[in-house]
Design an enzyme around this catalytic site. Structure first.
Site, PDB file in Angstrom:
ATOM      1  N   HIS A   1       0.011 -11.219 -21.057  1.00 19.13           N
ATOM      2  CA  HIS A   1       0.318 -12.560 -21.578  1.00 19.13           C
ATOM      3  C   HIS A   1      -0.864 -13.072 -22.550  1.00 19.13           C
ATOM      4  O   HIS A   1      -1.454 -13.835 -22.342  1.00 19.13           O
ATOM      5  CB  HIS A   1       0.636 -13.453 -20.359  1.00 19.13           C
ATOM      6  CG  HIS A   1       1.976 -13.246 -19.488  1.00 19.13           C
ATOM      7  ND1 HIS A   1       1.995 -13.533 -18.499  1.00 19.13           N
ATOM      8  CD2 HIS A   1       3.044 -12.620 -20.181  1.00 19.13           C
ATOM      9  CE1 HIS A   1       3.250 -13.358 -18.066  1.00 19.13           C
ATOM     10  NE2 HIS A   1       3.793 -12.557 -19.001  1.00 19.13           N
TER      11      HIS A   1
ATOM     12  N   CYS B   1      -1.000  -3.470 -12.860  1.00 17.31           N
ATOM     13  CA  CYS B   1      -2.196  -3.642 -12.343  1.00 17.31           C
ATOM     14  C   CYS B   1      -2.201  -2.877 -10.733  1.00 17.31           C
ATOM     15  O   CYS B   1      -1.483  -3.354  -9.962  1.00 17.31           O
ATOM     16  CB  CYS B   1      -2.962  -4.886 -12.472  1.00 17.31           C
ATOM     17  SG  CYS B   1      -4.592  -4.997 -11.728  1.00 17.31           S
TER      18      CYS B   1
ATOM     19  N   GLU C   1       5.188 -11.405 -12.446  1.00 18.77           N
ATOM     20  CA  GLU C   1       4.663 -10.852 -11.273  1.00 18.77           C
ATOM     21  C   GLU C   1       5.494 -11.191  -9.866  1.00 18.77           C
ATOM     22  O   GLU C   1       5.624 -10.099  -9.125  1.00 18.77           O
ATOM     23  CB  GLU C   1       2.965 -11.372 -10.985  1.00 18.77           C
ATOM     24  CG  GLU C   1       2.479 -10.534  -9.927  1.00 18.77           C
ATOM     25  CD  GLU C   1       1.165 -11.046  -9.600  1.00 18.77           C
ATOM     26  OE1 GLU C   1       0.431 -11.350 -10.633  1.00 18.77           O
ATOM     27  OE2 GLU C   1       0.722 -11.145  -8.452  1.00 18.77           O
TER      28      GLU C   1
ATOM     29  N   CYS D   1      -6.985 -11.998  -7.115  1.00 15.71           N
ATOM     30  CA  CYS D   1      -7.910 -10.873  -7.767  1.00 15.71           C
ATOM     31  C   CYS D   1      -9.149 -11.245  -8.005  1.00 15.71           C
ATOM     32  O   CYS D   1      -9.592 -12.495  -8.064  1.00 15.71           O
ATOM     33  CB  CYS D   1      -7.242 -10.049  -8.842  1.00 15.71           C
ATOM     34  SG  CYS D   1      -7.282 -10.790 -10.371  1.00 15.71           S
TER      35      CYS D   1
HETATM   36  S1  SF4 Z   1      -5.708 -10.526 -13.468  1.00 15.95           S
HETATM   37 FE1  SF4 Z   1      -6.285  -9.545 -11.822  1.00 15.95          FE
HETATM   38  S2  SF4 Z   1      -4.305  -8.870 -11.108  1.00 15.95           S
HETATM   39 FE2  SF4 Z   1      -3.971  -9.473 -13.016  1.00 15.95          FE
HETATM   40  S3  SF4 Z   1      -4.302  -7.598 -14.247  1.00 15.95           S
HETATM   41 FE3  SF4 Z   1      -6.333  -8.586 -14.133  1.00 15.95          FE
HETATM   42  S4  SF4 Z   1      -7.165  -7.686 -12.367  1.00 15.95           S
HETATM   43 FE4  SF4 Z   1      -5.132  -7.323 -12.278  1.00 15.95          FE
END
Ligand code: SF4
Length: 527
Positions: free
Chosen positions: A250, A305, A335, A402
């Site tokens: 995004h 991811c 997501e 995360c």
């Molecule tokens: S923010 Fe966290 S979950 Fe999202 S792409 Fe990055 S590492 Fe992966």
């Protein structure tokens, strides 16, 4: 442009000097700027290099926190029309070039007063140019507009913030005096000039020395690095077009850049031609999307991811053994759509702590999962409330939020206590960037989400002597440099890098994009 010592700035403040010294070559331009007043001193400089050089000498000794030039100009860029406003990113003079670093906030100030300006180099010449000479000037300098004073007036800045904003009256094929001489041409240009002045005042009010705290970690996480890398490698390996379902991450800058290189972003796999390559974004997809893509015989490259994939696996595991799953996240976020699609019958979506009250779940097997990019403290409150209501509540083996989200929020929490303003670089639809704004605000620090320096309203900076800058996990770090440079255009800046946690996470590429062994052939696989 340039700097002055902190002592000089302190003196400027204490003497209550005008915010802006506004230099205008023509009487008509000076009239549009209005009379001098406490916040702005208007100086008519006269037309052409000789008068400009003379005026610059005088202006360099006049007190003001910032200096700007405004007036008419000729267009070099064919797309510009009479009345269009041009902001100089650079002044190209006969002997040297000046960089105008504060352009971004000035563009933002113009936008606030309803003016959409073009930004680019302005060439200053010592005679009227027309015909082939004009084309050659555009080609040799890269300038989008031309005037006959700015390069000489730039000397008046004398280490103060400096800007040039001009209004186009003269386009290729139509000479300035003829355009401005018409009632319509003169009025259009005059109206544009009058609109510019309040924006310049807004910009000049922000002129001051500042301390900038750079949050660490910030910007790209390992999942975003990998997703962007996947699209770039797919473009290199298979050639354009490479279709990408939804925004790969995004961020408008990332998406625009990949579009320029041949990526085609689509909302659904139904828009992808049969048999073409499709990349799934970092946010993941539901099993139904995979089925649809296979039915269309698409060649899938999965940029989900791995930390999102882990949440999908947890959803399947809990659902398989009969749990009702409370999924904490934002309705409509890609997501969440992907995770919920793993076990639609078993999942109940909630967004906030207060939503726990309304939950009415039969049975005693209740589990929770969360979106990876939520605010750590808010999720803790939801889980505490869930546990009160469902004492046997179970959750993921390790937190779903995360590492990148938690680390960026931790850095913001620390810096927010010291800063007068937190600038979060990220796009409006970036969940993790929006959470960073909320985290700063919860710490009592005003925070703003900006896509880049052109959205940095100078008014936010007026009382902000310490500005913290961070970037969401989907925003390229180069944007941080651009924002710092824009702040530097408003006065001397002392930059302080503040890293609260070191990150070393890396994810491997999907097998089809790993460097192929020498001599082997490779292709994307349908899955
Ligand atoms: S923010 Fe966290 S979950 Fe999202 S792409 Fe990055 S590492 Fe992966």
């Amino acid at each position: 442009m340039g700097r002055r010592g902190a002592g000089g700035w302190r003196r400027a403040r204490s003497q209550r000097v005008p915010d802006l010294l506004l230099l205008t070559p023509l009487a008509l331009e000076a009239a549009a700027a209005g009379r001098s007043r406490p916040s702005i001193h208007v100086l008519r400089t006269g037309m052409g290099p000789a008068k400009a050089a003379h005026a610059a000498e005088r202006a360099s000794t006049m007190a003001a926190r910032a200096v700007a030039v405004t007036g008419f100009c000729g267009a070099l860029e064919p797309g510009l029309r009479p009345g269009d406003v041009v902001v100089a990113t650079e002044i190209v003079g006969p002997r040297r070039r000046w960089t105008c670093e504060g352009t971004g906030p000035l563009l933002a100030a113009l936008e606030v007063v309803g003016v959409r300006a073009a930004a680019g180099p302005i060439a200053s010449v010592d005679h009227v140019v027309s015909g082939p000479e004009r084309e050659e000037l555009a080609r040799s300098t890269g300038a989008i507009a031309v005037d006959m004073e700015s390069a000489w007036l730039a000397e008046a800045a004398h280490e103060r913030p400096f800007a040039v904003v001009r209004v186009v009256v003269d386009i290729p094929g139509k000479d300035l005096r003829r355009t401005i001489g018409t009632v319509r041409g003169g009025l259009t240009a005059l109206r544009s000039l009058q609109q510019i002045v309040p924006a310049l005042e807004r910009w000049a009010r922000a002129a001051a020395p500042r301390r900038v705290l750079l949050a660490g970690p910030r910007s790209f996480c390992a999942g975003v690095e990998r997703a962007v890398d996947i699209v770039e490698r797919a473009l290199d390996r298979y050639g354009p077009p490479v279709y990408v379902r939804k925004q790969i991450v995004h961020n408008v800058h990332v998406v625009r850049d990949l579009e320029r290189r041949g990526a085609v972003f689509v909302e659904s796999v139904a828009e992808v031609p049969e048999g073409a390559i499709v990349v799934f974004s970092a946010h993941g997809v539901s099993p139904a999307v995979r089925v649809e893509a296979r039915a269309r015989n698409l060649r899938i490259i999965d940029a989900t991811c791995p930390l999102v994939t882990k949440v999908h696996a947890e959803a399947r595991r809990f659902a398989r053994v009969g749990y009702t799953i409370v999924l904490v996240g934002h309705a409509g976020h890609e997501e969440i759509e992907g995770t919920a699609g793993e076990a639609p019958e078993a999942i109940r979506l909630i967004e906030r702590p207060k939503d726990v009250e309304a939950l009415d779940l039969g049975g005693d097997r209740v589990a929770y999962l969360t979106q990876t990019t939520l605010a750590v403290d808010e999720v803790q409150e939801v889980v505490d409330r869930l546990r009160l209501k469902y004492p046997d509540l179970t959750g993921p083996g390790s937190e779903d939020i995360c590492y990148a989200t938690s680390n960026r929020q931790a850095a913001v929490r620390v810096l927010a206590r010291e800063a007068d303003l937190m600038l979060v670089i990220g796009s409006r639809n970036s969940s993790n960037s929006r959470r960073l704004v909320e985290v700063a605000e919860r710490e009592g620090c005003p925070a703003r989400l900006i896509d880049d320096e052109t959205e940095l309203d100078p008014l936010w900076l007026v009382h902000a002597s310490t500005v913290a800058v961070t970037a969401g996990a989907s925003a390229p770090d180069g944007l941080v440099d651009r924002v710092v440079s824009a702040l530097r255009g408003l006065g001397p800046v002392e930059v302080d890098e503040r890293s609260v946690i070191e990150e070393s996470v890396q994810f491997t590429l999907p097998i089809e994009l790993r460097p192929a062994p020498v001599g082997s052939d490779s292709s994307a696989e349908g899955r």
